[in-house]
Design a protein around this motif. Structure first.
Motif, PDB file in Angstrom:
ATOM      1  N   HIS A 212      22.756  -5.577  25.099  1.00 57.72           N
ATOM      2  CA  HIS A 212      22.646  -4.383  24.695  1.00 57.72           C
ATOM      3  C   HIS A 212      21.437  -3.758  24.734  1.00 57.72           C
ATOM      4  O   HIS A 212      20.494  -4.181  23.585  1.00 57.72           O
ATOM      5  CB  HIS A 212      23.556  -4.122  23.412  1.00 57.72           C
ATOM      6  CG  HIS A 212      23.811  -2.620  22.997  1.00 57.72           C
ATOM      7  ND1 HIS A 212      24.864  -2.113  23.346  1.00 57.72           N
ATOM      8  CD2 HIS A 212      23.366  -1.695  22.287  1.00 57.72           C
ATOM      9  CE1 HIS A 212      24.953  -0.675  22.962  1.00 57.72           C
ATOM     10  NE2 HIS A 212      23.914  -0.720  22.298  1.00 57.72           N
TER      11      HIS A 212
ATOM     12  N   LEU B 113      29.887  -1.632  30.923  1.00 57.93           N
ATOM     13  CA  LEU B 113      29.006  -0.848  31.908  1.00 57.93           C
ATOM     14  C   LEU B 113      28.473   0.281  31.528  1.00 57.93           C
ATOM     15  O   LEU B 113      27.318   0.542  31.408  1.00 57.93           O
ATOM     16  CB  LEU B 113      29.309  -1.063  33.467  1.00 57.93           C
ATOM     17  CG  LEU B 113      27.991  -0.627  34.358  1.00 57.93           C
ATOM     18  CD1 LEU B 113      26.749  -1.516  34.308  1.00 57.93           C
ATOM     19  CD2 LEU B 113      28.566  -0.882  35.698  1.00 57.93           C
ATOM     20  N   HIS B 114      29.465   1.001  31.305  1.00 53.53           N
ATOM     21  CA  HIS B 114      29.154   2.659  30.870  1.00 53.53           C
ATOM     22  C   HIS B 114      28.395   2.668  29.583  1.00 53.53           C
ATOM     23  O   HIS B 114      27.251   3.395  29.358  1.00 53.53           O
ATOM     24  CB  HIS B 114      30.293   3.364  30.829  1.00 53.53           C
ATOM     25  CG  HIS B 114      30.275   4.634  30.512  1.00 53.53           C
ATOM     26  ND1 HIS B 114      29.723   5.610  31.146  1.00 53.53           N
ATOM     27  CD2 HIS B 114      30.626   5.334  29.310  1.00 53.53           C
ATOM     28  CE1 HIS B 114      29.587   6.775  30.478  1.00 53.53           C
ATOM     29  NE2 HIS B 114      30.299   6.734  29.303  1.00 53.53           N
TER      30      HIS B 114
ATOM     31  N   LEU C 248      26.662   0.162  28.319  1.00 53.65           N
ATOM     32  CA  LEU C 248      25.278  -0.232  28.361  1.00 53.65           C
ATOM     33  C   LEU C 248      24.229   0.677  29.005  1.00 53.65           C
ATOM     34  O   LEU C 248      23.239   0.728  28.892  1.00 53.65           O
ATOM     35  CB  LEU C 248      25.432  -1.672  29.165  1.00 53.65           C
ATOM     36  CG  LEU C 248      25.833  -2.712  28.411  1.00 53.65           C
ATOM     37  CD1 LEU C 248      25.846  -4.037  29.349  1.00 53.65           C
ATOM     38  CD2 LEU C 248      25.411  -3.230  27.366  1.00 53.65           C
ATOM     39  N   GLU C 249      24.746   1.342  30.145  1.00 53.98           N
ATOM     40  CA  GLU C 249      23.941   2.506  31.000  1.00 53.98           C
ATOM     41  C   GLU C 249      23.645   3.645  29.791  1.00 53.98           C
ATOM     42  O   GLU C 249      22.502   3.930  29.729  1.00 53.98           O
ATOM     43  CB  GLU C 249      24.707   3.044  31.883  1.00 53.98           C
ATOM     44  CG  GLU C 249      24.818   1.845  33.047  1.00 53.98           C
ATOM     45  CD  GLU C 249      25.855   2.658  34.207  1.00 53.98           C
ATOM     46  OE1 GLU C 249      26.464   3.537  34.034  1.00 53.98           O
ATOM     47  OE2 GLU C 249      25.648   2.106  35.331  1.00 53.98           O
ATOM     48  N   ARG C 250      24.583   3.967  29.024  1.00 49.40           N
ATOM     49  CA  ARG C 250      24.226   4.987  27.992  1.00 49.40           C
ATOM     50  C   ARG C 250      23.141   4.561  27.029  1.00 49.40           C
ATOM     51  O   ARG C 250      22.397   5.196  26.511  1.00 49.40           O
ATOM     52  CB  ARG C 250      25.367   5.104  27.256  1.00 49.40           C
ATOM     53  CG  ARG C 250      26.605   6.124  28.126  1.00 49.40           C
ATOM     54  CD  ARG C 250      27.918   6.472  27.425  1.00 49.40           C
ATOM     55  NE  ARG C 250      27.689   7.722  26.265  1.00 49.40           N
ATOM     56  CZ  ARG C 250      28.138   7.556  25.025  1.00 49.40           C
ATOM     57  NH1 ARG C 250      28.759   6.623  24.835  1.00 49.40           N
ATOM     58  NH2 ARG C 250      27.998   8.413  24.251  1.00 49.40           N
TER      59      ARG C 250
ATOM     60  N   ALA D  57      21.102   2.124  27.557  1.00 50.51           N
ATOM     61  CA  ALA D  57      19.581   2.030  28.339  1.00 50.51           C
ATOM     62  C   ALA D  57      19.102   3.421  28.174  1.00 50.51           C
ATOM     63  O   ALA D  57      17.700   3.477  27.899  1.00 50.51           O
ATOM     64  CB  ALA D  57      19.827   1.574  29.499  1.00 50.51           C
ATOM     65  N   ALA D  58      19.613   4.441  28.558  1.00 47.29           N
ATOM     66  CA  ALA D  58      18.991   5.887  28.635  1.00 47.29           C
ATOM     67  C   ALA D  58      18.858   6.248  27.168  1.00 47.29           C
ATOM     68  O   ALA D  58      17.324   6.813  27.107  1.00 47.29           O
ATOM     69  CB  ALA D  58      20.126   6.792  29.393  1.00 47.29           C
TER      70      ALA D  58
END
Length: 502
Positions: free
Chosen positions: A166, A332-333, A335-337, A339-340
């Motif tokens: 994360h 995955l969603h 983790l992408e949020r 990361a941003a």
């Protein structure tokens, strides 16, 4: 590698010492972190050989596996490791705090603190993840029973490993990654994974440059590898004979004790240098001022710790070996949020990080030369306060009219680009219309509108909340992706014949 980091690496070579690439610490550090330095046996799939673990420099506990190929000794090692890790985890299950949710309509509780585990490098994170997978499904009765604390430790190791994926999490941290986040060295990213060399660049001994200290650390005799892998020369010349001597002394209790003591000393000498370097790295990180948004990220770790503790207390099932299609997409969603959001928070906290976005035109810093704090926009159904300011900057401005910008110093206020006018001598004039963060009336609260002479940063990066995506329910998922006719993930909690340590 970004342009600024490449420049910092070049400056590190010229100066002979690592260069800072951050002005604040972007990582939470616990008052009492648990340092874990693992060693694995070469040629065996994640076979534990030894570990040094403890929550203070003088509390390092050495655990060894005299014969790593022996299944019983492996699980005895995990049981000993659990005797240190599980009490450390439980020590954070004390006081909690109430957190309002759903705009105050509901209240939930979370612990005031959470455990933090530090390992030398990313390979240590992988070791713990595989160790958790190999132990969390073990049975405490029937065929091949293990001590009850073994599967419980496996579940917690899996929790730590999943949190390590994360972005921004500080529950399980690789020291080399934490240090590289704040300093740039004159060596490659691969070489930065070697903790002695990395620390040699950041804080070289007196009379040595960073390059000289890193070269000195390349000798595995003087600076043993930081784990979990061992040096092949050490394996062949010292470790293998010591393990063979222990195995050969099976019938002689006195000889077996001597062989064990020799093996213990050998492994202690391998682990102690890395143990000391880990605490040295903790000291270097602790000396940095804390970033403003780090505590909020640690609250997320505390939430995750509280939720998983409740799951374990409710006798919930271990983490599945594989996520179903919907669960994997949702993870995955998330983790992408994350990361941003992490990228934006680091840039807002740190001018050096924001400088990278200034180079790409996603941010600019300029001086306010004109301001109209009382401007009213009456073109709509009702008049609204919409002040305008003019900012002059020498940074490249690649945004156009209508673009939405934010300022780290006023994150609750939005700025819309009205005009962008290139000027002489590389200067650019930007007219911005402001909204939000100025009170509810038609008069701005004092200090809410930038004043003439104030120097500000504006960027396309935004901390605005982004709603989570929606995913289909289980009954709406086709059978090809784990939906009907059978339950998704059925049987994932059961051990497989091919599983390691069987």
């Amino acid at each position: 590698m970004s342009s600024l980091r490449a420049l910092a690496a070049a400056q590190a070579v010229a100066a002979g010492v690592a260069q800072p690439v951050a002005t604040v610490r972007h990582l939470h550090l616990s008052r009492r972190p648990l340092v874990l330095v693992p060693l694995a046996m070469a040629g065996e799939a994640n076979a534990p050989l030894a570990a040094m673990v403890g929550a203070a420099p003088g509390e390092g506990r050495l655990l060894i596996v005299p014969q790593p190929r022996n299944r019983d000794q492996r699980f005895a090692f995990v049981a000993e490791l659990a005797a240190t890790v599980l009490p450390y985890v439980d020590s954070h299950r004390g006081a909690n705090e109430a957190v309002s949710v759903d705009r105050g309509r509901e209240v939930r509780y979370r612990y005031l603190d959470a455990p933090q585990v530090l390992v030398p490098n990313p390979a240590g994170v992988t070791f713990l993840r595989l160790l958790g997978r190999a132990t969390r499904f073990r049975r405490v009765d029937g065929e091949y029973p293990v001590p009850p604390q073994v599967p419980l430790l496996g579940r917690w190791l899996t929790f730590f490993a999943e949190r390590a994926e994360h972005p921004g999490s500080a529950t399980l941290v690789a020291m080399t990654q934490a240090l590289s986040l704040h300093w740039a060295t004159g060596q490659s990213a691969v070489e930065d994974l070697h903790l002695p060399a990395l620390l040699g660049w950041i804080a070289p001994p007196a009379g040595m440059t960073g390059a000289e200290a890193a070269a000195y650390a390349e000798d595995p005799v003087r600076c043993p590898p930081a784990g979990p892998a061992t040096d092949p020369g050490f394996d062949n010349e010292r470790l293998a004979p010591a393990i063979e001597a222990y195995a050969a002394a099976e019938a002689d209790e006195a000889a077996r004790g001597e062989a064990y003591a020799e093996l213990e000393k050998l492994l202690r000498d391998q682990l102690t240098p890395t143990w000391e370097l880990m605490w040295r790295g903790v000291g270097l990180l602790r000396a940095l001022p804390l970033g403003a948004r780090v505590p909020a990220r640690w609250e997320g770790d505390r939430d995750a710790f509280t939720a998983y503790t409740e799951h374990v207390d409710a006798d919930g099932a271990p983490q599945p070996r594989r996520d179903g299609a919907v669960a994997a997409a949702a993870r995955l969603h998330r983790l992408e949020r994350a990361a941003a959001r992490y990228a934006v928070q680091r840039a807002y906290d740190d001018p050096l990080v924001m400088a990278e976005y200034r180079l790409t035109g996603e941010a600019f810093v300029g001086e306010v030369v004109l301001a109209d704090p009382g401007r009213i926009d009456d073109s709509g159904r009702r008049p609204v306060l919409r002040p305008r300011i003019q900012v002059v900057t020498t940074d490249p401005v690649l945004v156009g009219a209508g673009a939405a910008l934010s300022s780290p110093t006023r994150p609750g206020q939005k700025a819309r680009v009205v005009f962008v006018t290139p000027g002489a001598e590389g200067r650019t004039e930007v007219v911005l219309e402001l909204s939000g963060g100025m009170g509810r009336g038609l008069t701005a609260t004092p200090g809410s509108v930038p004043e003439v002479g104030e120097r500000l940063c504006y960027t396309t990066l935004s901390e605005a909340y982004v709603p989570a995506g929606t995913f289909p329910a289980l009954e709406e998922t086709p059978w090809t992706h784990g939906g009907p006719p059978g339950p998704a993930g059925e049987g994932d909690h059961l051990p497989r014949p091919e599983e390691a340590w069987r």
